[in-house]
Design a protein around this motif. Structure first.
Motif, short mmCIF file in Angstrom:
data_model
loop_
_atom_site.label_atom_id
_atom_site.label_comp_id
_atom_site.label_asym_id
_atom_site.label_seq_id
_atom_site.Cartn_x
_atom_site.Cartn_y
_atom_site.Cartn_z
N PRO B 15 16.66 65.38 19.32
CA PRO B 15 16.41 66.27 20.49
C PRO B 15 17.64 66.40 21.39
CG PRO B 15 14.54 64.83 20.13
CD PRO B 15 15.62 64.34 19.22
N ASP B 16 18.35 65.29 21.64
CA ASP B 16 19.56 65.39 22.48
C ASP B 16 20.63 66.25 21.79
OD1 ASP B 16 18.39 63.85 24.42
OD2 ASP B 16 19.77 62.16 24.26
N ALA B 17 20.78 66.10 20.47
CA ALA B 17 21.76 66.93 19.75
C ALA B 17 21.37 68.40 19.83
CB ALA B 17 21.86 66.47 18.30
N ALA B 18 20.05 68.66 19.74
CA ALA B 18 19.57 70.04 19.82
C ALA B 18 19.85 70.64 21.19
CB ALA B 18 18.07 70.09 19.52
N ARG B 19 19.56 69.87 22.24
CA ARG B 19 19.82 70.36 23.59
C ARG B 19 21.32 70.54 23.85
NH1 ARG B 19 16.28 69.96 27.78
NH2 ARG B 19 18.06 70.88 28.88
N THR B 20 22.14 69.69 23.20
CA THR B 20 23.59 69.82 23.33
C THR B 20 24.07 71.13 22.70
OG1 THR B 20 23.82 67.42 23.30
CG2 THR B 20 25.81 68.72 22.80
N LEU B 21 23.52 71.45 21.51
CA LEU B 21 23.89 72.72 20.87
C LEU B 21 23.50 73.89 21.77
CD1 LEU B 21 24.86 74.48 18.54
CD2 LEU B 21 22.60 74.23 17.49
N LEU B 22 22.29 73.85 22.33
CA LEU B 22 21.88 74.95 23.21
C LEU B 22 22.79 75.05 24.44
CD1 LEU B 22 20.01 77.23 24.11
CD2 LEU B 22 18.48 75.51 25.10
N ALA B 23 23.10 73.88 25.04
CA ALA B 23 23.89 73.88 26.28
C ALA B 23 25.28 74.48 26.08
CB ALA B 23 24.01 72.46 26.82
N THR B 24 25.78 74.44 24.84
CA THR B 24 27.13 74.94 24.57
C THR B 24 27.09 76.33 23.92
OG1 THR B 24 27.12 73.69 22.50
CG2 THR B 24 28.17 72.66 24.39
N SER B 25 25.91 76.96 23.88
CA SER B 25 25.78 78.28 23.25
C SER B 25 25.82 79.38 24.30
CB SER B 25 24.46 78.36 22.46
OG SER B 25 24.49 77.48 21.35
N LYS B 26 26.48 80.48 23.96
CA LYS B 26 26.58 81.64 24.84
C LYS B 26 25.97 82.89 24.20
CE LYS B 26 30.71 82.44 26.41
NZ LYS B 26 32.19 82.59 26.47
N GLN B 27 25.78 82.84 22.90
CA GLN B 27 25.23 84.00 22.20
C GLN B 27 24.30 83.54 21.10
OE1 GLN B 27 29.30 85.13 20.94
NE2 GLN B 27 28.43 85.32 18.91
N GLY B 28 23.52 84.46 20.60
CA GLY B 28 22.59 84.10 19.55
C GLY B 28 21.98 85.32 18.92
N SER B 29 21.06 85.07 18.02
CA SER B 29 20.32 86.17 17.39
C SER B 29 18.87 86.07 17.83
CB SER B 29 20.43 86.07 15.88
OG SER B 29 19.55 87.01 15.28
N LEU B 30 18.38 87.14 18.42
CA LEU B 30 17.02 87.19 18.93
C LEU B 30 16.11 87.82 17.88
CD1 LEU B 30 15.37 86.70 21.56
CD2 LEU B 30 15.93 89.05 22.21
#
Lengths: 264, 264
Positions: B15-30
């Motif tokens: 979960p911490d690794a997942a939240r870290t990935l999100l925290a460093t993301s600026k774009q994505g595919s919706l």
């Protein structure tokens, strides 16, 4: 787009540009439907475009999207231009909407897959990895700010990728790394940008190429230069670019040499 | 993952690794749902992560995904690690599934958005651009080959991004560009890789860092080195790495200097 049937095209049609983006894509984001609650599920995938504009996937039974597509064949895949990551909303991208069908695991298809995705050779023979085809029903192509449209299946299938798409990244990198002085000359000689101080090739296709031109002050702007004829290969692109450079030197005369000395 | 409550963790929890990935993301595919036929629609978007693991979007009424999310709030967003594009299936990525709600256009939110997406300043005041929040219901996090799981909303909200995530890309670039000789020393001194000839830092977090080590012959392999204590800042990371380098020189003695001369 070209609305006069007697005029020559000056740029790729929207369907041709869309097929060109697909033809040069290796990965994308797949959207499938989660059977638990019907929520759309976005996942990262490798892909292989077909010659008629469908999309092939090679995926494990363990993947969430494989479970999903087996229960509901409706899906879409997003591909996007990865050549310039600075402003994704200015980049071309496309959503291809369709339905999944199973695709036979032929030797020919397996070979094509591994050519595009060499890492797959390690699991190509696994029984729980299978090929699926997303049969294109419609596509939403966004060329950039303000240039976008839906494309129907027939138009999409009938369109063709640009013949120099595969060579374009190499040509662009070569021009920007080793020939920026020529691009600046083009801008000064043919685009009326006599004070151009930087120029980068941004795109190239069978009709011409786009250059981002900057002055010492002011925002960069994009302009298009047309080839003398429709080209069909990287070799012809090179000949056109060399002719541009020669002509630019003639137009600019000593100014070009002086400017090059200034840039030192 | 750490199953012994008395032992210190050696790596980020999933979960911490997942939240870290999100925290460093600026774009994505919706992924949203097309009201015409219920097909899932994948599109490219900019995003802003919130402190509890929801995701904010700022989007035009003209966008297909905006029309879709107004008619059906179910959606998901894919984010992925863009630091190494060679093999996307070895990279971490995550699908966050949830429901959309409108988000008030406060000055504070607008400012946070423009800090992450400077290009948005040109249309921040447009009336047809609005904020929406994807309220996270569950997340599918894939750390790489074979390490993946579903994370429920409560666990995801309670997890925390790694404190040095924002500094990690800079530290990694600095070590790989200017300190590969130190990374090789670490591999020789602490990983039993006495013939290591190349080493690249691949990831770093509050517990330690991962190094991809290569010999003259043989496939590269990844190993992890642990910090002496849990760190909380880039400054502490630097102190730990300097201590590693000093200790490695003591362990290797003259061998380290000789090897450095060989690499010239």
């Amino acid at each position: 787009m070209n609305h006069d049937p007697t005029a020559s095209p000056t740029e790729l049609s929207l369907p041709d540009a869309a097929r060109t983006l697909l033809a040069t894509s290796k990965q994308g984001s797949l959207a499938t439907l989660d059977p638990r609650d019907g929520a759309p599920h976005a996942s990262l995938v490798e892909l292989l475009p077909t010659s008629r504009g469908d999309v092939i996937f090679f995926t494990s039974n363990l993947a969430v999207h494989t479970t999903n597509l087996k229960l509901d064949e409706r899906a879409s895949v997003l591909v996007w231009d990865t050549s310039d990551g600075d402003d994704i909303l200015a980049q071309q991208r496309m959503t291809i909407v369709g339905e999944f069908v199973e695709e036979p695991k032929t030797d020919e298809l397996a070979q094509a897959w591994v050519e595009l995705h060499p890492g797959a050779k390690n699991y190509l023979g696994f029984k729980d990895f299978n090929f699926y085809r997303l049969v294109t029903r419609r596509a939403r192509y966004i060329a950039g700010f303000g240039r976008m449209d839906w494309i129907d299946a027939e138009t999409f299938a009938a369109a063709t990728p640009d013949p120099i798409a595969a060579s374009a990244p190499g040509i662009i990198a070569h021009m920007n790394e080793d020939h920026e002085h020529n691009l600046i000359d083009y801008a000064r000689a043919f685009l009326g940008r006599s004070s151009a101080s930087a120029a980068k090739m941004k795109g190239i296709d069978r009709y011409g190429f786009d250059v981002v031109v900057s002055d010492e002050d002011g925002e960069p702007s994009v302009a298009r230069l047309m080839f003398s004829k429709e080209i069909a290969s990287a070799r012809e692109a090179r000949a056109e670019l060399v002719a541009f450079a020669k002509k630019a030197r003639e137009v600019l005369g000593d100014a070009s040499l002086a400017a090059r000395r200034d840039r030192g």
